[in-house]
Design a protein around this motif. Structure first.
Motif, PDB file in Angstrom:
ATOM      1  N   GLU A 193      -5.350   7.961   0.064  1.00  0.00           N
ATOM      2  CA  GLU A 193      -5.982   7.124   1.196  1.00  0.00           C
ATOM      3  C   GLU A 193      -5.631   5.587   1.081  1.00  0.00           C
ATOM      4  O   GLU A 193      -5.418   4.980   2.063  1.00  0.00           O
ATOM      5  CB  GLU A 193      -7.657   7.293   0.874  1.00  0.00           C
ATOM      6  CG  GLU A 193      -8.518   6.672   1.909  1.00  0.00           C
ATOM      7  CD  GLU A 193      -9.875   6.738   1.568  1.00  0.00           C
ATOM      8  OE1 GLU A 193     -10.299   7.486   0.698  1.00  0.00           O
ATOM      9  OE2 GLU A 193     -10.645   6.007   2.097  1.00  0.00           O
ATOM     10  N   ARG A 194      -5.498   5.146  -0.059  1.00  0.00           N
ATOM     11  CA  ARG A 194      -5.123   3.807  -0.191  1.00  0.00           C
ATOM     12  C   ARG A 194      -3.557   3.669   0.261  1.00  0.00           C
ATOM     13  O   ARG A 194      -3.251   2.265   0.506  1.00  0.00           O
ATOM     14  CB  ARG A 194      -5.380   3.372  -1.776  1.00  0.00           C
ATOM     15  CG  ARG A 194      -6.660   3.187  -2.251  1.00  0.00           C
ATOM     16  CD  ARG A 194      -7.573   2.043  -1.300  1.00  0.00           C
ATOM     17  NE  ARG A 194      -7.017   0.644  -1.385  1.00  0.00           N
ATOM     18  CZ  ARG A 194      -7.269  -0.223  -1.974  1.00  0.00           C
ATOM     19  NH1 ARG A 194      -8.360  -0.069  -2.984  1.00  0.00           N
ATOM     20  NH2 ARG A 194      -6.855  -1.491  -2.086  1.00  0.00           N
ATOM     21  N   ALA A 195      -2.898   4.518   0.180  1.00  0.00           N
ATOM     22  CA  ALA A 195      -1.516   4.457   0.313  1.00  0.00           C
ATOM     23  C   ALA A 195      -1.070   4.194   1.857  1.00  0.00           C
ATOM     24  O   ALA A 195      -0.022   3.619   2.018  1.00  0.00           O
ATOM     25  CB  ALA A 195      -0.572   5.962  -0.290  1.00  0.00           C
ATOM     26  N   HIS A 217       0.261   0.500   2.734  1.00  0.00           N
ATOM     27  CA  HIS A 217       0.314  -0.072   1.545  1.00  0.00           C
ATOM     28  C   HIS A 217       1.695  -0.193   1.306  1.00  0.00           C
ATOM     29  O   HIS A 217       2.626   0.510   1.390  1.00  0.00           O
ATOM     30  CB  HIS A 217      -0.487   0.823   0.447  1.00  0.00           C
ATOM     31  CG  HIS A 217      -0.676   0.016  -0.672  1.00  0.00           C
ATOM     32  ND1 HIS A 217       0.019  -0.634  -1.659  1.00  0.00           N
ATOM     33  CD2 HIS A 217      -2.145  -0.518  -1.138  1.00  0.00           C
ATOM     34  CE1 HIS A 217      -0.434  -1.153  -2.635  1.00  0.00           C
ATOM     35  NE2 HIS A 217      -1.461  -1.147  -2.321  1.00  0.00           N
ATOM     36  N   PRO A 218       1.978  -1.501   0.913  1.00  0.00           N
ATOM     37  CA  PRO A 218       3.516  -1.701   0.453  1.00  0.00           C
ATOM     38  C   PRO A 218       4.078  -0.930  -0.562  1.00  0.00           C
ATOM     39  O   PRO A 218       5.119  -0.851  -0.843  1.00  0.00           O
ATOM     40  CB  PRO A 218       3.274  -3.316  -0.137  1.00  0.00           C
ATOM     41  CG  PRO A 218       1.950  -3.852   0.289  1.00  0.00           C
ATOM     42  CD  PRO A 218       1.111  -2.532   0.608  1.00  0.00           C
ATOM     43  N   TYR A 251       4.988   4.735  -4.207  1.00  0.00           N
ATOM     44  CA  TYR A 251       4.382   4.661  -5.801  1.00  0.00           C
ATOM     45  C   TYR A 251       3.230   5.360  -5.719  1.00  0.00           C
ATOM     46  O   TYR A 251       2.987   6.341  -6.974  1.00  0.00           O
ATOM     47  CB  TYR A 251       4.448   3.427  -6.225  1.00  0.00           C
ATOM     48  CG  TYR A 251       3.971   3.188  -7.509  1.00  0.00           C
ATOM     49  CD1 TYR A 251       4.607   3.763  -8.817  1.00  0.00           C
ATOM     50  CD2 TYR A 251       2.906   2.420  -7.678  1.00  0.00           C
ATOM     51  CE1 TYR A 251       3.970   3.535  -9.887  1.00  0.00           C
ATOM     52  CE2 TYR A 251       2.200   2.169  -8.820  1.00  0.00           C
ATOM     53  CZ  TYR A 251       2.923   2.683 -10.115  1.00  0.00           C
ATOM     54  OH  TYR A 251       2.106   2.504 -11.211  1.00  0.00           O
ATOM     55  N   LEU A 252       2.210   5.156  -4.992  1.00  0.00           N
ATOM     56  CA  LEU A 252       0.837   5.611  -4.983  1.00  0.00           C
ATOM     57  C   LEU A 252       0.850   7.123  -4.784  1.00  0.00           C
ATOM     58  O   LEU A 252       0.066   7.732  -5.283  1.00  0.00           O
ATOM     59  CB  LEU A 252       0.009   4.842  -3.917  1.00  0.00           C
ATOM     60  CG  LEU A 252      -0.433   3.311  -4.281  1.00  0.00           C
ATOM     61  CD1 LEU A 252      -1.228   2.765  -3.290  1.00  0.00           C
ATOM     62  CD2 LEU A 252      -0.966   3.185  -5.621  1.00  0.00           C
ATOM     63  N   LEU A 279      -3.050  -4.146  -7.032  1.00  0.00           N
ATOM     64  CA  LEU A 279      -1.961  -4.925  -8.022  1.00  0.00           C
ATOM     65  C   LEU A 279      -1.731  -6.365  -7.513  1.00  0.00           C
ATOM     66  O   LEU A 279      -1.534  -7.187  -8.409  1.00  0.00           O
ATOM     67  CB  LEU A 279      -0.662  -4.020  -8.158  1.00  0.00           C
ATOM     68  CG  LEU A 279      -0.927  -2.879  -9.015  1.00  0.00           C
ATOM     69  CD1 LEU A 279       0.435  -2.073  -8.968  1.00  0.00           C
ATOM     70  CD2 LEU A 279      -1.233  -2.987 -10.446  1.00  0.00           C
ATOM     71  N   ALA A 280      -1.702  -6.469  -6.242  1.00  0.00           N
ATOM     72  CA  ALA A 280      -1.668  -7.824  -5.646  1.00  0.00           C
ATOM     73  C   ALA A 280      -2.544  -8.741  -6.292  1.00  0.00           C
ATOM     74  O   ALA A 280      -2.384  -9.966  -6.807  1.00  0.00           O
ATOM     75  CB  ALA A 280      -1.816  -7.834  -4.046  1.00  0.00           C
ATOM     76  N   LEU A 281      -3.950  -8.165  -6.699  1.00  0.00           N
ATOM     77  CA  LEU A 281      -4.864  -9.067  -7.234  1.00  0.00           C
ATOM     78  C   LEU A 281      -4.463  -9.418  -8.485  1.00  0.00           C
ATOM     79  O   LEU A 281      -4.809 -10.795  -8.977  1.00  0.00           O
ATOM     80  CB  LEU A 281      -6.325  -8.415  -7.007  1.00  0.00           C
ATOM     81  CG  LEU A 281      -7.446  -8.982  -7.583  1.00  0.00           C
ATOM     82  CD1 LEU A 281      -7.725 -10.280  -6.738  1.00  0.00           C
ATOM     83  CD2 LEU A 281      -8.812  -8.060  -7.411  1.00  0.00           C
ATOM     84  N   ASP A 282      -3.851  -8.452  -9.237  1.00  0.00           N
ATOM     85  CA  ASP A 282      -3.506  -8.931 -10.611  1.00  0.00           C
ATOM     86  C   ASP A 282      -2.412 -10.192 -10.358  1.00  0.00           C
ATOM     87  O   ASP A 282      -2.353 -10.787 -11.484  1.00  0.00           O
ATOM     88  CB  ASP A 282      -2.859  -7.746 -11.433  1.00  0.00           C
ATOM     89  CG  ASP A 282      -3.853  -6.479 -11.553  1.00  0.00           C
ATOM     90  OD1 ASP A 282      -4.477  -6.589 -12.743  1.00  0.00           O
ATOM     91  OD2 ASP A 282      -3.946  -5.611 -10.566  1.00  0.00           O
TER      92      ASP A 282
END
Ligand SMILES: [Zn+2]
Ligand SMILES: [Zn+2]
Length: 319
Positions: free
Chosen positions: A40-42, A45-46, A50-51, A293-296
């Motif tokens: 769902e999140r993929a 998503h950039p 990978y997801l 991961l962008a938040l990281d």
């Protein structure tokens, strides 16, 4: 005169009725739910490919978990763990039953057979399909003790995925009441591993309560809100961060629409993600951590470090 003072065990029992302090993983769907959330999140998503690759790993985990059994700890081991307030399935304590190696081979087989995988993934799958037992044990020891120098970085997510299956199967021996209450609340009460993220429940007896989610065995344990899950600081040291903004309060209603935020601590400069089921009932700690991961990157720029890593992404930060 009747005894009026509650013993600690009775207080604990009464507290459990109000707020269950542990949520054990649902083994019929724990990895399937994670796979669905990753897909769902993929979307859009950039890091979509990978997801989706990791969703395939989670599919293989769910398939492996069906019918996988780990020998339960004895009643004496469980009683000893309770007496000493120690995790009864201590991850770094070994030894493990060797059939978890079959799960590595199975996941590698499924990845190798999947369509559209990059060549590097095919090579890794071929290598892991025939990985020798002694090497797998050495990698497991290094991963569970977070000894970065000894870890095969490419293989780590797959080895960890197999260990997750083994440890989730091991939790089947427990009911919530068997799980010891540890003095240290920042590690999993069953296996002693660090949490990957925390989740604020929206429904049932857990509504509004925050739980930490074990990166290894998927057990969740209660932790009060607005408190650092790494050092225990609270109050003014705690803030909430999304890609768009920074908030001082742990109240999703006044924040933006994000179901995933980072809870930062200015006492120890660590952070963990916090997920809000009220915003999105499908949130899943491992999947949403990977999809954010962008938040990281943003938090690293601001000088905060992750309190612990994601089990499917070896970052060298350890647990
Ligand atoms: Zn655990
Ligand atoms: Zn802290």
């Amino acid at each position: 005169m009747p005894q009026r003072i509650l013993e600690p065990g009775q207080i604990e029992t009464a507290g459990q009725r109000a707020t269950p302090r542990v949520r054990l993983p649902a083994r019929d769907r724990v990895f399937a739910r994670r796979a669905a959330r990753l897909r769902e999140r993929a979307m859009g998503h950039p890091l979509a490919d990978y997801l989706r690759l990791l969703a395939t790993v989670c599919d293989a985990q769910q398939r492996a978990l069906v019918g996988f059994s780990a020998s339960p700890p004895s009643a004496a081991q469980i009683a000893r763990a309770r007496e000493h307030a120690m995790p009864p399935l201590l991850a770094s304590g070994g030894p493990r039953e060797p059939h978890w190696h079959d799960v590595v081979h199975d996941i590698a087989g499924l990845l190798g057979a999947a369509d559209g995988m990059p060549a590097a993934v095919g090579d890794l799958a071929a290598r892991l399909r025939s990985a020798p037992a002694a090497w797998l044990e050495q990698q497991a020891d290094a991963l569970l003790a977070a000894r970065a120098g000894a870890i095969d970085v490419a293989a780590a997510p797959i080895v960890m995925a197999a260990l997750q299956v083994y440890f989730v199967a091991s939790t089947a021996a427990f009911t919530a009441a068997d799980v010891p209450l540890l003095d240290v609340r920042t590690v999993c009460p069953l296996c002693g591993s660090a949490p990957v993220a925390s989740i604020v429940a929206a429904q049932g007896p857990h509504a509004g309560q925050r739980f930490l989610h074990c990166a290894l065995c998927a057990t969740e344990w209660h932790r009060v809100r607005v408190q650092c899950t790494h050092c225990g600081a609270g109050g003014k040291d705690i803030a909430y961060r999304t890609l768009a903004r920074r908030d001082a309060v742990d109240d999703i209603a006044v924040a933006d629409a994000e179901a995933v935020r980072a809870e930062t601590c200015d006492a120890c400069h660590a952070y963990r993600k916090i997920l809000y089921e009220e915003r999105d009932t499908a949130v899943e700690p491992v999947a949403d951590d990977l999809a954010s991961l962008a938040l990281d990157l943003l938090l690293a720029q601001d000088g905060y470090h992750r309190a612990s890593g994601n089990p499917l992404l070896w970052q060298g930060t350890g647990g």
